[in-house]
Design a protein around this motif. Structure first.
Motif, PDB file in Angstrom:
ATOM      1  N   ALA A  45     -20.013  -4.298   0.701  1.00  8.91           N
ATOM      2  CA  ALA A  45     -19.779  -3.440  -0.463  1.00  8.91           C
ATOM      3  C   ALA A  45     -18.330  -2.963  -0.513  1.00  8.91           C
ATOM      4  O   ALA A  45     -17.777  -2.777  -1.593  1.00  8.91           O
ATOM      5  N   ILE A  46     -17.724  -2.785   0.647  1.00  7.70           N
ATOM      6  CA  ILE A  46     -16.347  -2.292   0.710  1.00  7.70           C
ATOM      7  C   ILE A  46     -15.349  -3.445   0.709  1.00  7.70           C
ATOM      8  O   ILE A  46     -14.327  -3.389   0.040  1.00  7.70           O
ATOM      9  N   GLY A  47     -15.638  -4.484   1.466  1.00  7.50           N
ATOM     10  CA  GLY A  47     -14.865  -5.715   1.389  1.00  7.50           C
ATOM     11  C   GLY A  47     -13.545  -5.755   2.135  1.00  7.50           C
ATOM     12  O   GLY A  47     -12.679  -6.548   1.775  1.00  7.50           O
ATOM     13  N   ILE A  48     -13.374  -4.972   3.170  1.00  6.76           N
ATOM     14  CA  ILE A  48     -12.153  -5.021   3.986  1.00  6.76           C
ATOM     15  C   ILE A  48     -12.363  -6.097   5.052  1.00  6.76           C
ATOM     16  O   ILE A  48     -13.261  -5.978   5.904  1.00  6.76           O
ATOM     17  N   ALA A  75     -25.423  -5.747  -1.569  1.00  8.46           N
ATOM     18  CA  ALA A  75     -24.060  -5.314  -1.895  1.00  8.46           C
ATOM     19  C   ALA A  75     -23.637  -5.835  -3.263  1.00  8.46           C
ATOM     20  O   ALA A  75     -23.027  -5.111  -4.056  1.00  8.46           O
ATOM     21  N   ALA A  76     -23.991  -7.073  -3.558  1.00 10.16           N
ATOM     22  CA  ALA A  76     -23.593  -7.681  -4.827  1.00 10.16           C
ATOM     23  C   ALA A  76     -24.273  -7.017  -6.021  1.00 10.16           C
ATOM     24  O   ALA A  76     -23.607  -6.593  -6.972  1.00 10.16           O
ATOM     25  N   ALA A 127     -24.667   4.788  -2.061  1.00  7.84           N
ATOM     26  CA  ALA A 127     -23.919   5.940  -1.551  1.00  7.84           C
ATOM     27  C   ALA A 127     -22.432   5.613  -1.487  1.00  7.84           C
ATOM     28  O   ALA A 127     -21.586   6.418  -1.898  1.00  7.84           O
ATOM     29  N   ILE A 128     -22.101   4.440  -0.988  1.00  7.82           N
ATOM     30  CA  ILE A 128     -20.694   4.020  -0.922  1.00  7.82           C
ATOM     31  C   ILE A 128     -20.084   3.994  -2.318  1.00  7.82           C
ATOM     32  O   ILE A 128     -18.965   4.450  -2.519  1.00  7.82           O
ATOM     33  N   ASN A 129     -20.834   3.475  -3.276  1.00 11.12           N
ATOM     34  CA  ASN A 129     -20.326   3.335  -4.641  1.00 11.12           C
ATOM     35  C   ASN A 129     -20.468   4.611  -5.468  1.00 11.12           C
ATOM     36  O   ASN A 129     -20.041   4.649  -6.616  1.00 11.12           O
ATOM     37  N   GLY A 130     -21.068   5.641  -4.898  1.00  8.94           N
ATOM     38  CA  GLY A 130     -21.144   6.936  -5.557  1.00  8.94           C
ATOM     39  C   GLY A 130     -22.044   7.006  -6.774  1.00  8.94           C
ATOM     40  O   GLY A 130     -21.746   7.724  -7.723  1.00  8.94           O
ATOM     41  N   CYS A 131     -23.146   6.282  -6.757  1.00  9.01           N
ATOM     42  CA  CYS A 131     -24.059   6.324  -7.902  1.00  9.01           C
ATOM     43  C   CYS A 131     -25.281   7.172  -7.553  1.00  9.01           C
ATOM     44  O   CYS A 131     -26.222   6.698  -6.901  1.00  9.01           O
TER      45      CYS A 131
END
Length: 177
Positions: A45-48, A75-76, A127-131
């Motif tokens: 989801a973050i992609g680093i 993640a997609a 949660a990572i994407n803040g939705c």
């Protein structure tokens, strides 16, 4: 590369993040598929790149190929859904919530792992994407099916630490390059 190799990439000021990576890698509230699926979905989801590579290498020692694919699919699909549904939630004009989304989401019906594992991974990514709307929807499904609040919390803890490690590694790379 592994979680220990990822920890080695973190600078001294991020010692808490490093220690949290270690403790979460040894977390027992979730089974191995749930835990490493959360790690993998969060990393994707973050992609680093260094984080994705380290987590993917570690997850591959535990997850089946189908579970690896499902975590990436979480993640997609959440990358799309979180933007769409967060927008609807934030917009004052509620008319948009009455319109059909008209976005393909077939993976939700058959993710390749148990529905609850996929919901758990989707909660972490949301949660990572803040939705908030998606977090509430997925957490609600988990609770309806008897998933304990400590298990949901573990997924959120994994997401937060993978996010922090990713941001640190990206900012350090920016300084170096």
């Amino acid at each position: 590369m592994s979680i220990d190799a990822l920890r080695d990439l973190l600078p001294a000021y991020a010692k808490d993040i490093s220690l949290n990576l270690s403790s979460l890698a040894n977390e027992t509230v979730l089974n191995d598929q749930q835990k490493w699926g959360c790690f993998l979905a969060s990393a994707h989801a973050i992609g680093i790149a260094p984080v994705v590579k380290a987590v993917e290498a570690q997850a591959a020692t535990v997850l089946t190929p189908e579970a690896m694919t499902a975590a990436k699919a979480a993640a997609a699909i959440m990358g799309m859904n979180n933007i769409y549904y967060r927008s609807l939630h934030l917009m004052k004009n509620q008319e948009y919530t009455t319109l059909p989304a008209r976005l393909r989401m077939n993976v939700l019906a058959n993710p390749g792992v148990t529905k609850m594992d996929f919901e758990l991974w989707s909660t972490a990514v949301s949660a990572i994407n803040g939705c908030g709307a998606c977090m509430d929807a997925h957490e609600g499904e988990l609770r309806k099916h008897g998933v304990a609040n400590t298990q949901v919390q573990a997924a959120l803890r994994i997401a937060s630490v993978v996010h922090a490690a990713s941001r640190i590694i990206a900012s350090e790379a920016a300084l170096a390059g």
